[in-house]
Design a protein around this motif. Structure first.
Motif, mmCIF file in Angstrom:
data_model
loop_
_atom_site.group_PDB
_atom_site.id
_atom_site.type_symbol
_atom_site.label_atom_id
_atom_site.label_comp_id
_atom_site.label_asym_id
_atom_site.label_seq_id
_atom_site.Cartn_x
_atom_site.Cartn_y
_atom_site.Cartn_z
ATOM 1 N N UNK A 1 46.852 26.118 37.581
ATOM 2 C CA UNK A 1 48.308 26.262 37.878
ATOM 3 C C UNK A 1 49.238 26.360 36.490
ATOM 4 N N UNK A 2 50.443 26.490 36.424
ATOM 5 C CA UNK A 2 51.265 26.950 35.310
ATOM 6 C C UNK A 2 52.356 27.678 35.488
ATOM 7 N N UNK A 3 52.899 27.643 36.806
ATOM 8 C CA UNK A 3 54.137 28.269 37.066
ATOM 9 C C UNK A 3 53.934 29.976 36.567
ATOM 10 N N UNK A 4 52.632 30.561 36.615
ATOM 11 C CA UNK A 4 52.207 31.915 36.574
ATOM 12 C C UNK A 4 52.524 32.214 34.800
ATOM 13 N N UNK A 5 53.073 31.474 34.179
ATOM 14 C CA UNK A 5 53.412 31.554 32.736
ATOM 15 C C UNK A 5 52.888 30.859 31.691
ATOM 16 N N UNK B 1 55.164 36.486 31.228
ATOM 17 C CA UNK B 1 55.864 37.820 31.578
ATOM 18 C C UNK B 1 55.060 38.912 30.948
ATOM 19 N N UNK B 2 53.710 38.664 30.127
ATOM 20 C CA UNK B 2 53.156 39.624 29.231
ATOM 21 C C UNK B 2 52.423 40.456 30.460
ATOM 22 N N UNK B 3 51.955 39.910 31.581
ATOM 23 C CA UNK B 3 51.296 40.550 32.666
ATOM 24 C C UNK B 3 52.080 40.379 33.666
ATOM 25 N N UNK B 4 52.653 41.232 34.231
ATOM 26 C CA UNK B 4 53.371 41.364 35.562
ATOM 27 C C UNK B 4 52.604 41.273 36.691
ATOM 28 N N UNK B 5 52.935 40.785 38.038
ATOM 29 C CA UNK B 5 52.224 41.130 39.076
ATOM 30 C C UNK B 5 52.171 42.402 39.307
ATOM 31 N N UNK C 1 48.803 41.870 38.337
ATOM 32 C CA UNK C 1 47.774 41.702 37.241
ATOM 33 C C UNK C 1 46.963 40.450 37.339
ATOM 34 N N UNK C 2 47.905 39.199 37.399
ATOM 35 C CA UNK C 2 47.097 37.940 37.448
ATOM 36 C C UNK C 2 46.139 38.056 38.582
ATOM 37 N N UNK C 3 46.790 38.602 39.991
ATOM 38 C CA UNK C 3 45.828 38.526 41.276
ATOM 39 C C UNK C 3 44.772 39.235 41.052
ATOM 40 N N UNK C 4 44.908 40.694 40.441
ATOM 41 C CA UNK C 4 43.472 41.389 40.372
ATOM 42 C C UNK C 4 42.594 40.598 39.443
ATOM 43 N N UNK C 5 43.061 39.794 38.270
ATOM 44 C CA UNK C 5 42.077 39.227 37.624
ATOM 45 C C UNK C 5 41.215 38.326 38.488
ATOM 46 N N UNK C 6 42.191 37.490 39.417
ATOM 47 C CA UNK C 6 41.331 36.569 40.416
ATOM 48 C C UNK C 6 40.354 37.340 41.253
ATOM 49 N N UNK C 7 40.868 38.328 41.722
ATOM 50 C CA UNK C 7 40.081 39.175 42.579
ATOM 51 C C UNK C 7 38.695 39.694 41.914
ATOM 52 N N UNK C 8 38.803 39.922 40.637
ATOM 53 C CA UNK C 8 37.842 40.561 39.849
ATOM 54 C C UNK C 8 36.734 39.490 39.831
ATOM 55 N N UNK C 9 37.203 38.125 39.656
ATOM 56 C CA UNK C 9 36.306 36.939 39.599
ATOM 57 C C UNK C 9 35.602 36.866 40.953
ATOM 58 N N UNK C 10 36.478 36.818 41.838
ATOM 59 C CA UNK C 10 35.793 36.693 43.460
ATOM 60 C C UNK C 10 34.756 37.701 43.644
#
Length: 232
Positions: free
Chosen positions: A109-113, A144-148, A150-159
């Protein structure tokens, strides 16, 4: 040395003045008496770029937390989303992990930021040891460095990496659970939907702790008294 002490005293005075001058959260009076505390009496500072930068700097200087005995952790770099950087993951392996074990993708977690997978070492390691599963923590890029998305795609890459490297990791690709709290819970929920839509891997379970699922709740006034909406 003296100037350092003076700086510390000055910072404490500024912080104290900020607390004293900040308005009380509008919802404080509606909290159950057992939940009331001076530490939740005041509003939190807004997540401006400056505040986020300070929080990131503090996080970078934080000492790495200790791990439970017997849990091994390995830092890996895995292929990121197309056109994006590689993703850092941490792999937690408990003692005597059987072949074909169940696994958890733990999303911090961390509020996405703010926040980091490294800061969740104790939690991820505890999952591994207490449940007897393989755990992977993903260091997704932050806003805000990586907007949506991006973070979701990083998680998908891990999965996807977990499923494709199942034999090497010693896990069962049909028994991967998605776990996350707060922003991590929101990403875990979105990841379950994304995995369903793409059809490459099917998570077996999702566990969401107080997930951030709806950005509109910070602006809506129709909460029937639940929480601080920020609307006056």
């Amino acid at each position: 040395m003296k100037s350092g002490r003076l700086w510390g005293v000055g910072a404490a005075l500024v912080l104290g003045a900020w607390f004293l001058s900040t308005r009380r959260a509008a919802s404080y009076a509606r909290l159950h008496p057992e939940l009331r505390s001076p530490f939740v009496r005041f509003r939190s500072p807004p997540f401006t770029p400056g505040v986020v930068a300070v929080m990131g700097a503090m996080q970078a200087r934080a000492k790495a937390p200790a791990l439970p005995d017997g849990v091994q952790v390995e830092e890996r770099r895995i292929p990121g989303p197309p056109g994006a950087p590689d993703v850092t993951v941490f792999v937690y392996r408990p003692p005597n992990l059987p072949a074909g074990a169940a696994a958890i993708l733990n999303i911090h977690g961390g509020g996405y930021v703010t926040g980091s997978a490294a800061a969740y070492h104790p939690q991820s390691a505890a999952y591994a040891r207490e449940l007897g599963v393989l755990v992977v923590g993903v260091e997704y890029r932050l806003a805000p460095g990586t907007p949506f998305p991006g973070p979701l795609e990083d998680c998908y890459a891990a999965l996807i990496w977990m499923a494709r490297e199942a034999d090497t990791l010693g896990l069962d690709p049909d028994r991967i659970a998605l776990v996350g709290d707060s922003a991590g819970g929101g990403l875990a929920a979105a990841l379950a939907q994304l995995a369903h839509d793409r059809g490459e891997v099917t998570p077996a379970f999702q566990l969401l702790y107080y997930p951030m699922l709806d950005d509109r709740t910070a602006l809506g006034a129709d909460h029937a008294g639940r929480g601080d909406t920020g609307v006056k």
